[in-house]
Design an enzyme around this catalytic site. Structure first.
Site, PDB file in Angstrom:
ATOM      1  N   HIS A 164      36.574  59.577  64.328  1.00 48.50           N
ATOM      2  CA  HIS A 164      37.598  60.341  65.050  1.00 48.50           C
ATOM      3  C   HIS A 164      38.787  59.472  65.503  1.00 48.50           C
ATOM      4  O   HIS A 164      39.265  59.602  66.641  1.00 48.50           O
ATOM      5  CB  HIS A 164      36.971  61.058  66.252  1.00 48.50           C
ATOM      6  N   ASP A 204      25.252  68.341  60.804  1.00 44.31           N
ATOM      7  CA  ASP A 204      26.413  67.509  61.130  1.00 44.31           C
ATOM      8  C   ASP A 204      27.059  67.138  59.804  1.00 44.31           C
ATOM      9  O   ASP A 204      27.062  65.977  59.402  1.00 44.31           O
ATOM     10  CB  ASP A 204      25.971  66.267  61.922  1.00 44.31           C
ATOM     11  N   GLU A 250      34.800  72.217  62.966  1.00 45.71           N
ATOM     12  CA  GLU A 250      36.027  71.418  62.858  1.00 45.71           C
ATOM     13  C   GLU A 250      36.641  71.590  61.476  1.00 45.71           C
ATOM     14  O   GLU A 250      36.064  71.153  60.476  1.00 45.71           O
ATOM     15  CB  GLU A 250      35.702  69.942  63.105  1.00 45.71           C
ATOM     16  N   ARG A 256      34.369  60.450  59.972  1.00 44.37           N
ATOM     17  CA  ARG A 256      34.090  59.016  59.759  1.00 44.37           C
ATOM     18  C   ARG A 256      34.846  58.392  58.600  1.00 44.37           C
ATOM     19  O   ARG A 256      35.107  59.062  57.595  1.00 44.37           O
ATOM     20  CB  ARG A 256      32.589  58.824  59.552  1.00 44.37           C
ATOM     21  N   HIS A 309      38.226  69.625  68.539  1.00 41.98           N
ATOM     22  CA  HIS A 309      36.793  69.425  68.739  1.00 41.98           C
ATOM     23  C   HIS A 309      36.226  70.299  69.864  1.00 41.98           C
ATOM     24  O   HIS A 309      35.453  69.827  70.702  1.00 41.98           O
ATOM     25  CB  HIS A 309      36.556  67.941  69.034  1.00 41.98           C
TER      26      HIS A 309
HETATM   27  C1  BGC Z   1      30.656  64.419  64.401  1.00 40.79           C
HETATM   28  C2  BGC Z   1      29.364  63.975  65.024  1.00 40.79           C
HETATM   29  C3  BGC Z   1      29.691  63.234  66.287  1.00 40.79           C
HETATM   30  C4  BGC Z   1      30.481  64.121  67.187  1.00 40.79           C
HETATM   31  C5  BGC Z   1      30.903  63.388  68.410  1.00 40.79           C
HETATM   32  C6  BGC Z   1      31.352  65.298  65.362  1.00 40.79           C
HETATM   33  O1  BGC Z   1      32.561  65.707  64.828  1.00 40.79           O
HETATM   34  O2  BGC Z   1      30.432  65.080  63.179  1.00 40.79           O
HETATM   35  O3  BGC Z   1      28.646  63.135  64.170  1.00 40.79           O
HETATM   36  O4  BGC Z   1      28.550  62.770  66.927  1.00 40.79           O
HETATM   37  O5  BGC Z   1      31.622  64.584  66.545  1.00 40.79           O
HETATM   38  O6  BGC Z   1      30.852  64.179  69.486  1.00 40.79           O
END
Ligand code: BGC
Length: 387
Positions: free
Chosen positions: A140, A286, A352, A115, A214
């Site tokens: 992202h 998260d 990640e 973010r 991801h």
């Molecule tokens: C984030 C999550 C997000 C997800 C989306 C992750 O990398 O940390 O907050 O909801 O990606 O699929």
């Protein structure tokens, strides 16, 4: 390669196990012979007619299928301790689902992983407004990040390695980011079955970059249930707590005495239901872990994930200073995955490798600025075993 891994591969070969017989339920493809040249086939077409290809490659017991759309790992198959293969990465069996509703399954993430507060940052006295796609924030890379672009892909073999080179050029101003960013990502399967990712990027204007991948891991096999009983170890004494919008507060908090302490292997399930404010913010884990090794010139081991039932294990090594451990909190039972099963909360986890989220707005975090003449480089190696 660990001895057990060799034994497993030999056992699988002796048993004549192939993609078609090893219990994988998604559509079979030409495959890619172990150690042979990657094989390309048509996977689908986008609404505007653009063709999307799927590349299949195999080496050292690992089988990988990658889409030119988003550089997506559509399938990653690994043997268990008895040589039985499963696809351990969440995804779909068709392009339309990836386009319509993928929560970044298996995708390349750019220009900026995770973010950016209010989708905004300042650089050299200028404010840049990015595409906002997560409440008031940018996630992202914005509404149409690298995960939704069609990459130029070429297959290669080099010595005992097999791989793909993926190129994408992001135009000046795309999703609000300054500079033309030329991006090259190399996926390599080594003779030991390691999956290595090398990222490189250059720019013609000062910008910020934070690339990652991801993959949603479920070492028991996608669609087989929760990963809360996998064992996870992360080499980090601190993490970056977040606010309600999952933006780091800037603090580097100690993991000691909290659910965030994964320095010794433990299952996410052990305390994911603890009433810790940070777990409420994330609806689970998260967060970005501040890796004890810091940023390094060479990939160093930072995390191990193991499924006790199948014996499959993954080791992650990276050059990056951070690791986002996301426990699949927003999987909500609305998506049908590759093997035809519904994905529910906790059915996979992402690991990640990255620079810290919102770095451009956090002066104390390691810098993500890239300037003309410099080359952004990042490497992550995934090593697999089964015992
Ligand atoms: C984030 C999550 C997000 C997800 C989306 C992750 O990398 O940390 O907050 O909801 O990606 O699929």
């Amino acid at each position: 390669m660990e001895t057990s891994r060799r034994t497993v591969i030999a056992a699988a070969a002796a048993a004549g196990i192939t993609a078609a017989t090893a219990g994988t339920s998604h559509a079979t493809s030409p495959g890619g012979k172990p150690g042979g040249k990657p094989v390309k086939e048509l996977f689908g077409k986008l609404a505007d007619g653009t063709k999307v290809h799927r590349w299949s490659l195999a080496n050292g017991g690992t089988r990988l299928k990658v889409l030119s759309y988003g550089g997506i790992v559509q399938s990653l198959e690994l043997p268990d301790s008895r040589g039985r293969y499963r696809n351990v990465s969440l995804g779909f069996d068709n392009l339309d689902d990836y386009v319509a509703s993928s929560p970044y399954f298996g995708a390349l993430i750019g220009r900026f992983g995770n973010r950016m507060a209010q989708g905004r940052f300042d650089l050299d006295g200028k404010t840049y407004q990015l595409s906002v796609n997560d409440g008031e924030n940018s996630l992202h890379g914005g509404a149409k990040g690298f995960d939704k672009r069609v990459w130029d892909v070429e297959g290669f073999t080099s010595g005992s390695d097999v791989g793909l080179v993926l190129h994408y050029t992001s135009g000046d101003g795309e999703m609000g980011y300054p500079g033309t960013l030329k991006t090259k990502v190399t996926y390599t399967l080594t003779r030991d079955g390691d999956w290595r990712i090398d990222y490189a990027a250059t720019t013609d204007k000062a910008t910020v970059v934070n690339l990652t991948n991801h993959v949603y891991w479920n070492l028991a096999g996608e669609g087989s249930g929760s990963v809360y009983d996998h064992e996870l170890q992360i080499g980090a004494s601190r993490y970056t707590p977040v606010d309600k919008g999952l933006i780091p507060t800037g603090e580097l908090a100690k993991v000691s005495g909290t659910p965030f302490d994964f320095r010794r292997p433990k299952t996410p399930g052990e305390d994911i239901r603890e009433a810790h404010q940070q777990l409420l913010h994330g609806q689970g884990f998260d967060h970005n872990w501040v890796l004890d090794k810091g940023a390094t010139a060479r990939p160093e081991h930072v995390a191990t994930l193991r499924d006790p039932a199948s014996g499959r294990a993954l080791k992650v090594a990276t050059t990056e200073p951070g690791l986002q451990f996301y426990s699949g909190n927003f999987l909500d039972g609305t998506l049908v995955g590759t093997g035809g099963h519904i994905y529910r909360q906790g059915d996979a986890m992402c690991l990640e490798t990255q620079h810290f989220p919102d770095s451009p707005n956090q002066p104390s975090f390691p810098s993500t600025v890239l300037r003309p003449g410099q080359t952004y480089r990042s490497t992550t190696v995934h090593s697999f075993s089964a015992r």
